[in-house]
Design an enzyme around this catalytic site. Sequence first.
Site, short mmCIF file in Angstrom:
data_model
loop_
_atom_site.label_atom_id
_atom_site.label_comp_id
_atom_site.label_asym_id
_atom_site.label_seq_id
_atom_site.Cartn_x
_atom_site.Cartn_y
_atom_site.Cartn_z
N CYS B 86 -1.98 -4.12 4.05
CA CYS B 86 -1.47 -3.09 3.14
C CYS B 86 -2.58 -2.49 2.28
O CYS B 86 -2.34 -1.57 1.51
CB CYS B 86 -0.36 -3.67 2.27
SG CYS B 86 1.06 -4.17 3.26
N HIS B 332 6.22 2.89 1.00
CA HIS B 332 4.94 2.29 1.38
C HIS B 332 4.62 2.52 2.85
O HIS B 332 4.67 1.61 3.65
CB HIS B 332 4.97 0.80 1.04
CG HIS B 332 3.70 0.06 1.32
ND1 HIS B 332 2.45 0.65 1.23
CD2 HIS B 332 3.48 -1.24 1.68
CE1 HIS B 332 1.53 -0.26 1.53
NE2 HIS B 332 2.12 -1.41 1.81
#
Lengths: 480, 384
Positions: B86, B332
């Site tokens: 991430c 996200h």
Amino acid sequence: MTTTTAGIIAHGAYIPATRLPLALIHGAQAKAGGPEKAVAGFDEDAITMAVAAGSNCLGARAREGVDALYLATTSSPFREKQSAAFVAKALDLAPDAATVDFTGTLRAGAGALLAAVDAVQAGRARQVLVIASDARLPAPRSALEMHCGDAAAAFLIGTGDLQARVTASAAVNDEIYDVWRTEQDDYLRNWEDRFNVKHGYGASLPNAVRRLFERTGTDADDYARAVLYGPDARSLAGTARGLGFAREAVQDALFGRVGSCGAAFTPLLLCAALEQAAPGQRLLAAFYGDGAEALAIEVLASGAQPALGVEALLSRGRRLKSYDSYLKSRHLDPSEHDRRGGDGVPATVHWRERDDDISFHGQRCTACGTLHFPACRVCYTCHAKDSFEPERLSDRTGRVLSYSFDHFFPSPEPPLIVGMCEVDNGARVYVQMCEAEQGELRCDLPVEFVFRKIHDAGRRPNYFWKSRPLRAPGTGEGAA
Amino acid sequence: MSESIRDKVAVVGVGCCQFGENWHQGPEDMIVEAAYEAYADAGIDDPQARIDAVVCGAVYPSRGTAEVAESLKLFDRPVSLVQNYCATGTDAFRYGVAMVASGMHDTVLVVGFDKPKDRGVSGPSVHMNTARALPMTPAGWFSLCCARYFETFGAGREELAKIAVKNHQNGTLAPKSMLKKRITVEEALGGRMISWPFTLYDCAAQSDGAAAAIITRADLARGYRDDPVLVKGVSIALSPNPQTDPHFDFLAWKPTIAAAKDVYAQAGITDPMRQIDIAQVHDCFTMTELLTYEDLGFIEKGSAKEHIDSGTFALDGELPVNTDGGLKTFGHPTGATGVRMIYENVLQLQGRAGERQVKNATVALSHNLGGAPQTCGLAILGME
């Protein structure tokens, strides 16, 4: 009869904690204290239950002396592939231990037990671990479902400090379609009950027992306890009476608590009988299935009892609240998740990582002592390369470092409880937790480890270890 | 010495597509919108001549580097793909900065993107190709740090809910956010449970998105615009997986602490609470933001509860965090997130953040945390 020096060194049973109140099967309300049966949990099968019984039987004993594992079951998850080898790996037996599946008949436990005694007696093995384990699948809401239950029992056969000894045996074989399952059948099949009892069980089992009486010159009065197979409570009582056994001499068959647990039936009751027996007593154990087998057993010493006795296992029930939750636990309900889809664990990965995942070995760095799980090549702490000693984690206890309840991951019993656990030797394992209630979870909760099926992806069972709260024997009532 | 990166590279243009469930857009559409907005922002009307190299950040691109090169028709020059869980967006930015600082290229386009809504799942996919290490869900991994922290420091679900309320509030002021809905603490606490203690409102939204940044040598920056933003530091650190680390304490995340030490040294930050004016931190879950306040050294370990209650990190607080609503309201799209944070920090530093503008912000930090979690990317930007 020559005197055998081989006998039972230790024993240990396993009864799955999940209980199905029988009332639920026909849509009635479950009453407190009403009849129920033990059923394998959603993550259990004949293999995991065998591991649990074997582990209870072996306790802290060195695995090195066990030269063979004989597994008796009619419900192996595999049509081709040995379950005994799987169980041996999970119990961390030596790689040169012989493994054999005794299968196909409810009587398989007798064959395994006698073969083990013979092997030790013949000097072919120092110790043989015999495990009977069955989790059979009766059709939902069928008559058989009222009677069948799931359990496992294990005996360590060897010489020396014996608890009990098989002094004689007698067998009959019998060709009959009473209960069977072909490759095409998902569920057990059976013929009409009255026929089965009259010409199957009710004929063969007394037949074998009477032959044993003849061979040994004994009768019912010579046995402190009769450990008899029974398809249901009534048939068992009638057969015992016919053989001349007093009601109080017949080992409680646990109907209404466990159920008729297949190949593990007589072995489970034998464990219970050994826990209660006094030295010098004689026991009679009778097995049934495509014939029958009767064993005369002499109790020599009260010996070492397993960590969890049958009574303790019985007290650990977690009652299912609905029949639906039972169907879920047996994967008999439709789900959006393809439970058997995907590739599962690649066979190569399963094979490379079986010391970690199946034998549950951690490794200790010989340079600095740090414990690692799974195995790795370079130490996290001192960075020494390839200097590790394996250390078995499965029979240790631990504590919860942190936890969460995963409502997202598909599980028959959501939410899935996840625990980051520290084993008492310092190893850390990220595992699912089982047989736990959300309300009891806290950091530092003591846990133990159990071998369970994680999923059936790739159309085969994929196993790993889980943790569960460590409970004192005799506690642990709860609802599943 | 890593300090040498400071003030060598400037951001001269940023762009960001509308984040959301972009059913109507493929990766190409989002990449083009983000990149062309960045071109315009930098005053570039001849990207074929100006862009010397491209760094892409994406975790599940369907076509690799070609996804960006083909979308923008930027060929016959270096195009690379960076992937770091991430923290992918921040790491792509770091590679671009390193290329420019080294003198290898003058001007580099950094594009972060991901398109989860083409995968047919509303949450993360469920893995069954392993038996160990299951369940494998990000919410499950990150929630493992809650129980022990709660028991040790007394914070709880209420504090997490307050973080969600703050970010939802900020998100209503950001034109390109996906969720523009204020929520209450009660709503957050009453949401559907995902992985205890996280309800739906503690989790970042799932969205598609792309963001872009154009970076160049500091001495060339004023050729693009009068108010270039300088890179003060950029770092990434990978730490042991908390599930196998023999020494993890489940109270702090090591990669953030390691990356912060490095990036603060580069940027000359010794008192982050005072020297940093705004921060975009990785609020994939509310607890991630809570721990990050402490792991970045903004406040003492264990003191997040009191600072959440007093509003230290609110838009009008001492150190506004997630001024645009963060992952909570932008969602996200993995590779895009770090670059989207650069976009927000550049707008804030240049006074172009509209209703959510923080006054007199001159130093801004952005933070990505990824893996189980294992990796942390940090970037500090500042005005000259």
